[in-house]
Design a protein around this motif. Structure first.
Motif, PDB file in Angstrom:
ATOM      1  N   THR A 296      56.064  34.085  45.622  1.00  0.00           N
ATOM      2  CA  THR A 296      56.574  34.920  46.841  1.00  0.00           C
ATOM      3  C   THR A 296      56.257  36.538  46.729  1.00  0.00           C
ATOM      4  OG1 THR A 296      58.851  35.093  47.708  1.00  0.00           O
ATOM      5  CG2 THR A 296      57.762  33.347  48.200  1.00  0.00           C
ATOM      6  N   GLY A 297      56.470  37.510  47.677  1.00  0.00           N
ATOM      7  CA  GLY A 297      56.324  38.260  47.610  1.00  0.00           C
ATOM      8  C   GLY A 297      57.639  38.772  46.972  1.00  0.00           C
ATOM      9  N   LYS A 298      58.374  38.605  47.318  1.00  0.00           N
ATOM     10  CA  LYS A 298      59.947  38.825  46.747  1.00  0.00           C
ATOM     11  C   LYS A 298      60.048  38.178  45.308  1.00  0.00           C
ATOM     12  CE  LYS A 298      63.407  37.758  49.874  1.00  0.00           C
ATOM     13  NZ  LYS A 298      64.402  37.577  50.933  1.00  0.00           N
ATOM     14  N   SER A 299      60.181  37.286  44.936  1.00  0.00           N
ATOM     15  CA  SER A 299      60.249  36.695  44.129  1.00  0.00           C
ATOM     16  C   SER A 299      59.230  37.517  43.226  1.00  0.00           C
ATOM     17  CB  SER A 299      59.651  34.961  44.029  1.00  0.00           C
ATOM     18  OG  SER A 299      58.382  34.820  43.490  1.00  0.00           O
ATOM     19  N   VAL A 300      57.682  37.757  43.355  1.00  0.00           N
ATOM     20  CA  VAL A 300      57.760  39.015  41.866  1.00  0.00           C
ATOM     21  C   VAL A 300      58.103  39.745  42.133  1.00  0.00           C
ATOM     22  CG1 VAL A 300      55.454  37.141  42.327  1.00  0.00           C
ATOM     23  CG2 VAL A 300      55.514  39.532  43.405  1.00  0.00           C
ATOM     24  N   VAL A 301      58.377  40.623  43.147  1.00  0.00           N
ATOM     25  CA  VAL A 301      58.974  42.299  42.898  1.00  0.00           C
ATOM     26  C   VAL A 301      60.194  42.290  42.398  1.00  0.00           C
ATOM     27  CG1 VAL A 301      59.841  43.716  44.333  1.00  0.00           C
ATOM     28  CG2 VAL A 301      57.289  43.048  45.101  1.00  0.00           C
ATOM     29  N   LEU A 302      61.327  41.347  42.419  1.00  0.00           N
ATOM     30  CA  LEU A 302      62.350  40.784  41.598  1.00  0.00           C
ATOM     31  C   LEU A 302      62.108  40.450  40.698  1.00  0.00           C
ATOM     32  CD1 LEU A 302      64.617  38.549  44.254  1.00  0.00           C
ATOM     33  CD2 LEU A 302      64.830  41.062  44.271  1.00  0.00           C
ATOM     34  N   THR A 303      61.289  39.885  40.069  1.00  0.00           N
ATOM     35  CA  THR A 303      61.279  39.788  38.704  1.00  0.00           C
ATOM     36  C   THR A 303      60.411  40.546  38.066  1.00  0.00           C
ATOM     37  OG1 THR A 303      60.103  37.339  38.627  1.00  0.00           O
ATOM     38  CG2 THR A 303      59.274  38.740  36.865  1.00  0.00           C
ATOM     39  N   THR A 304      59.712  41.909  38.663  1.00  0.00           N
ATOM     40  CA  THR A 304      59.344  42.516  38.393  1.00  0.00           C
ATOM     41  C   THR A 304      60.322  44.419  38.135  1.00  0.00           C
ATOM     42  OG1 THR A 304      56.855  42.477  38.865  1.00  0.00           O
ATOM     43  CG2 THR A 304      57.559  44.852  38.161  1.00  0.00           C
ATOM     44  N   LEU A 305      60.819  44.023  38.838  1.00  0.00           N
ATOM     45  CA  LEU A 305      62.090  44.746  38.740  1.00  0.00           C
ATOM     46  C   LEU A 305      62.973  44.718  38.025  1.00  0.00           C
ATOM     47  CD1 LEU A 305      63.384  45.354  42.425  1.00  0.00           C
ATOM     48  CD2 LEU A 305      61.661  47.361  40.829  1.00  0.00           C
TER      49      LEU A 305
END
Length: 561
Positions: free
Chosen positions: A410-419
């Protein structure tokens, strides 16, 4: 460099510039400007991908490693070939199936507008600095070989790139990339036999080479580094927004697959040919310092090639490296126009979007020139930029790629992964050495940069599957995708066919001019003349093959598949 060399370099530069400007009237829509109508012949897009990935680092960085460590430099670049084949078989077709104009458009549709805004801001920021970082060493090369002051070199080259990229869009970038590929390939095919002749042939070169010069790895670049670097290249080639443009600008997933496979095939052969001259130079001048070794390629070229050809080599090297800049400008302007401006402006027409696209290209170009001019005063931004690219590559580009293969991200999972990945990588790169006197070696740094995002995505994937998390976001994307497929038309078939024919004619004319120039240089010199003439004649033959002698059906894009 002689006046004759300088004249040849100017002539080649004017040829590239003029051919780039020839597309100034061809782009009437955003899709034509940023995706060349969406039906570019696969071989053109593949060669452009190869040249966009190519930069001054091929001659400076890898050339220096080849001089110092020999075959290790070839093996490092061979990992790019494996990465290209994987991208061709699996990732490139997926990007084409999304029917998105840019990677940012796909992210918005699949992972949400907020996720797209996050990645867009990060991408545009990095693009600004990477464009400047690529422009600076090219300006430095011109300063060293020609004598034009660094600031003037950067401004002149930046102005040329801005003009033809702004005028011609992606087609201008594609065509100039192909011409640069032809010249550089011809140059290397000439330099290698002349250089081998200087050291007495292949057997003498092997006999006089240092011990372990043909070993595949060494203590600094071991197999662990090779594996991690290969994975990084797979993600970078498959996910960098500028390279995604090469997969979405062709007509079908099958054509996108060919783009990746052509890249992989070229990098399977090219590294050995590219690296032979600096390796031979080690035998000719074994006591060159580490700093001077960065110029090994240019130094051996100056030593063995006749007058005139050095100017052609320099011009091709400059514009080949500039390809990384114009590709960055085109995709950055595309992201801003298609994925930022259209969110603030309701239903803009093509004329308005084209104006915004060209203005944005100019602005990003000028900002990149400003960054390049500030490199010295900012304390070596080139090294920092390349370090950031290695640290951020997998963290930024792997999550969107993963989402094309998984319905659980999801959007949340990919952003948290990147951060989280950027935080960990940044800690070990910038904080740990100064605070704890602990820094990672080259292999460990690359491995951490790869493993952290992979492990994060695996954790999210496993958690979502075990907890049977909601798939609402993926379901919404599927519904939107089906509507997009139904609404899609034939992508302006007549315009695409016409653009492809015109593009092939321009390429053929450019290749013909290059063949004539090289053959003429061979006739005028008494050193390696026969080799140079033969290469020129082969190039002339290639121009005849490329030229679209018989126009194909208007319903099908022109291709040489």
């Amino acid at each position: 460099m002689s006046h004759f060399d300088f004249s040849i370099a100017i002539a080649f530069s004017l040829l590239v510039f003029a051919l780039g400007l020839s597309f100034s009237r061809g782009g009437s829509s955003v899709k034509s400007f940023f995706a060349a109508g969406g039906a570019v012949p696969w071989w053109i897009s593949g060669l452009s991908l190869f040249m966009s990935f190519f930069s001054v680092g091929t001659f400076v960085v890898w050339g220096s490693i080849a001089y110092e460590s020999g075959m290790v430099a070839v093996v490092i670049q061979a990992t790019m070939s494996i990465a290209g084949f994987i991208v061709g078989f699996y990732i490139a077709p997926r990007w084409n199936r999304t029917k998105a104009l840019t990677a940012a458009e796909y992210i918005a549709e699949r992972l949400g507008i907020k996720t797209q805004k996050f990645y867009t801001l990060v991408f545009l920021f990095i693009s600004l600095f990477s464009g400047g970082a690529f422009l600076y060493p090219v300006g430095k090369m011109i300063e060293v070989t020609v004598g034009i002051p660094l600031s003037m070199s950067i401004m002149l080259l930046g102005l040329l790139i801005i003009i033809y990229t702004t005028a011609g869009g992606l087609w201008a970038v594609l065509v100039t990339d192909v011409l640069q590929f032809v010249v550089l390939t011809a140059a290397v095919l000439i330099v290698v036999p002349l250089a081998l002749g200087e050291v007495g042939g292949v057997s003498q070169f092997i006999d006089q080479a240092p011990t372990d010069f043909f070993a595949l790895t060494n203590s600094e670049y071991d197999w662990l580094f090779m594996a991690a670097f290969g994975f990084y290249n797979m993600v970078f080639i498959g996910g960098s927004w500028a390279y995604v443009q090469r997969y979405t600008s062709v007509s079908s997933p099958k054509e996108a697959k060919k783009v990746g496979l052509l890249f992989g095939g070229l990098y399977l052969i090219a590294p050995l040919i590219w690296m032979l001259p600096p390796m031979i130079y080690r035998v000719m001048n074994p006591d060159t310092s580490a700093v001077d070794a960065e110029g090994a390629y240019l130094m051996i070229s100056q030593q063995v090639v006749p007058d005139g050809l050095m100017g052609l080599i320099l011009g091709a090297m400059v514009f080949a490296t500039a390809s990384s800049v114009n590709t960055t400008l085109n995709i950055a302007a595309g992201v801003f126009t298609n994925d930022v401006y259209k969110q603030f402006r309701q239903a803009p027409n093509d004329k308005e979007l084209m104006l915004v696209a060209r203005i944005t290209t100019v602005i990003f170009g000028l900002l990149s020139v400003g960054v390049a001019l500030s490199v010295t005063s900012m304390g070596g931004i080139v090294e920092v930029a390349f370090s950031l690219a290695a640290i951020t590559g997998v963290a930024l580009f792997l999550p969107p790629i993963w989402s094309m293969f998984s319905k659980y991200q999801t959007g949340k999972s990919v952003v948290l992964t990147t951060l989280f990945s950027l935080a960990v990588n940044g800690f070990f790169k910038f904080v740990s050495p100064s605070w704890f006197d602990f820094s990672l070696g080259r292999s460990a740094e690359m491995l951490v940069g790869v493993l952290v995002p992979v492990l994060c995505l695996l954790v999210f994937e496993a958690w979502a599957r075990m907890s049977k998390a909601s798939l609402n976001q993926y379901a919404a994307y599927q519904q939107h995708y089906q509507q997009k497929c139904l609404a899609a038309q034939s992508a302006e078939p007549e315009q695409n066919s016409s653009a492809n024919v015109f593009g092939r004619k321009v390429i053929a004319c450019g290749v013909f001019a290059i063949g004539v120039l090289i053959a003429a240089l061979g006739l005028l010199t008494d050193k390696g003349g026969m080799t140079i003439v033969i290469v020129g004649l082969v190039i002339l033959l290639c121009s005849a093959v490329v030229f679209p002698w018989a126009r194909q059906s208007e319903k099908e894009p022109v291709s040489v598949a």
